[in-house]
Design a protein around this motif. Structure first.
Motif, PDB file in Angstrom:
ATOM      1  N   HIS A   1       7.919 -35.472  49.821  1.00  0.00           N
ATOM      2  CA  HIS A   1       8.413 -34.425  50.456  1.00  0.00           C
ATOM      3  C   HIS A   1       8.192 -34.164  51.878  1.00  0.00           C
ATOM      4  O   HIS A   1       7.108 -34.256  52.401  1.00  0.00           O
ATOM      5  N   VAL A   2       9.240 -34.159  52.657  1.00  0.00           N
ATOM      6  CA  VAL A   2       9.511 -34.146  54.113  1.00  0.00           C
ATOM      7  C   VAL A   2       9.637 -32.509  54.544  1.00  0.00           C
ATOM      8  O   VAL A   2      10.570 -32.114  54.094  1.00  0.00           O
ATOM      9  N   ARG A   3       8.474 -31.869  55.158  1.00  0.00           N
ATOM     10  CA  ARG A   3       8.746 -30.596  55.465  1.00  0.00           C
ATOM     11  C   ARG A   3       9.743 -30.452  56.894  1.00  0.00           C
ATOM     12  O   ARG A   3       9.484 -31.396  57.523  1.00  0.00           O
ATOM     13  N   VAL A   4      10.721 -29.426  56.623  1.00  0.00           N
ATOM     14  CA  VAL A   4      11.598 -29.580  57.778  1.00  0.00           C
ATOM     15  C   VAL A   4      11.664 -28.068  58.019  1.00  0.00           C
ATOM     16  O   VAL A   4      11.461 -27.234  57.452  1.00  0.00           O
ATOM     17  N   ARG A   5      12.160 -27.932  59.510  1.00  0.00           N
ATOM     18  CA  ARG A   5      12.220 -26.404  60.122  1.00  0.00           C
ATOM     19  C   ARG A   5      13.490 -26.732  61.263  1.00  0.00           C
ATOM     20  O   ARG A   5      13.362 -27.844  61.900  1.00  0.00           O
ATOM     21  N   GLY A   6      14.096 -25.612  61.262  1.00  0.00           N
ATOM     22  CA  GLY A   6      14.624 -25.702  62.626  1.00  0.00           C
ATOM     23  C   GLY A   6      14.422 -24.466  63.638  1.00  0.00           C
ATOM     24  O   GLY A   6      14.243 -23.265  63.021  1.00  0.00           O
ATOM     25  N   GLU A   7      14.166 -24.468  64.748  1.00  0.00           N
ATOM     26  CA  GLU A   7      13.657 -23.386  65.713  1.00  0.00           C
ATOM     27  C   GLU A   7      14.671 -22.999  66.812  1.00  0.00           C
ATOM     28  O   GLU A   7      15.300 -24.030  67.451  1.00  0.00           O
ATOM     29  N   ARG A   8      14.854 -21.830  67.071  1.00  0.00           N
ATOM     30  CA  ARG A   8      15.750 -21.465  68.188  1.00  0.00           C
ATOM     31  C   ARG A   8      15.210 -21.563  69.428  1.00  0.00           C
ATOM     32  O   ARG A   8      13.520 -22.033  69.377  1.00  0.00           O
ATOM     33  N   ALA A   9      15.664 -21.459  70.671  1.00  0.00           N
ATOM     34  CA  ALA A   9      14.903 -21.589  71.911  1.00  0.00           C
ATOM     35  C   ALA A   9      13.736 -20.772  72.066  1.00  0.00           C
ATOM     36  O   ALA A   9      12.978 -21.058  72.838  1.00  0.00           O
ATOM     37  N   ASP A  10      13.715 -19.658  71.636  1.00  0.00           N
ATOM     38  CA  ASP A  10      12.777 -18.582  71.537  1.00  0.00           C
ATOM     39  C   ASP A  10      11.427 -18.799  70.253  1.00  0.00           C
ATOM     40  O   ASP A  10      10.673 -18.085  70.675  1.00  0.00           O
ATOM     41  N   GLY A  11      11.673 -19.981  69.725  1.00  0.00           N
ATOM     42  CA  GLY A  11      10.659 -20.181  68.754  1.00  0.00           C
ATOM     43  C   GLY A  11      10.830 -19.807  67.293  1.00  0.00           C
ATOM     44  O   GLY A  11      10.119 -20.135  66.386  1.00  0.00           O
ATOM     45  N   GLU A  12      11.745 -18.863  67.279  1.00  0.00           N
ATOM     46  CA  GLU A  12      12.325 -18.102  65.843  1.00  0.00           C
ATOM     47  C   GLU A  12      12.528 -19.417  64.972  1.00  0.00           C
ATOM     48  O   GLU A  12      13.478 -20.225  65.361  1.00  0.00           O
ATOM     49  N   VAL A  13      12.046 -19.453  63.833  1.00  0.00           N
ATOM     50  CA  VAL A  13      12.454 -20.262  62.906  1.00  0.00           C
ATOM     51  C   VAL A  13      13.870 -19.699  62.131  1.00  0.00           C
ATOM     52  O   VAL A  13      13.903 -18.727  61.578  1.00  0.00           O
ATOM     53  N   VAL A  14      14.974 -20.633  62.224  1.00  0.00           N
ATOM     54  CA  VAL A  14      15.914 -20.204  61.649  1.00  0.00           C
ATOM     55  C   VAL A  14      16.536 -20.946  60.498  1.00  0.00           C
ATOM     56  O   VAL A  14      17.326 -20.448  59.671  1.00  0.00           O
TER      57      VAL A  14
END
Length: 156
Positions: free
Chosen positions: A127-140
């Motif tokens: 399992h690969v952990r993934v995330r996407g973050e806005r420019a302000d650091g908020e995880v979307v």
């Protein structure tokens, strides 16, 4: 050294090398070109890229579309897998579980991460952990991409 990591190290030593690598990577898997990924980091167990917020990836709200986010996560995961997989093994994605946690209102940095011991296990489920973050650091977007990692068959 895996070919993707070798190419990353060679191209990023040149002026404009990250852009050159990003274009080459998207040519290998052309669907990734739809998000115009800009890779910012590739090393064993971690890869990151930026999806520029532009009209071509917008949804009806004017934010980055959920599937564009998934595309970015999968591209980051693929770069990580290619940079990390031990010699003698191969991988294939077999699923993705994600949660959308906030509006993607800026460029999004897609990050994929694993732990070294995951690649040494005999368990083919990785399992690969993934995330996407806005420019302000908020995880979307956050989630897991499930890989099937097995020994390469012997060459005939």
């Amino acid at each position: 050294m895996p070919a993707v990591l070798d190419l990353w190290n060679k191209t990023t030593a040149l002026p404009g090398g990250k852009r050159l690598f990003s274009i080459a990577f998207a040519q290998k898997a052309p669907y990734f070109a739809t998000i115009r990924p800009r890779f910012v980091e590739i090393r064993p167990n971690r890869a990151a890229l930026v999806i520029p917020k532009r009209r071509g990836v917008h949804n009806h709200l004017g934010t980055v579309h959920a599937i564009a986010l998934c595309n970015g996560l999968e591209a980051a995961m693929g770069a990580l897998a290619e940079a990390t997989i031990p010699a003698g093994k191969r991988w294939i994605p077999k699923g993705m579980d994600v949660s959308y946690t906030a509006k993607a209102t800026s460029d999004i940095t897609c990050i994929a991460e694993t732990d070294p011991e995951q690649w040494e296990s005999d368990d083919p489920d990785l399992h690969v952990r993934v995330r996407g973050e806005r420019a302000d650091g908020e995880v979307v977007i956050t989630g897991v991409i499930k890989l099937w990692v097995t020994p390469k068959p012997p060459r005939a």
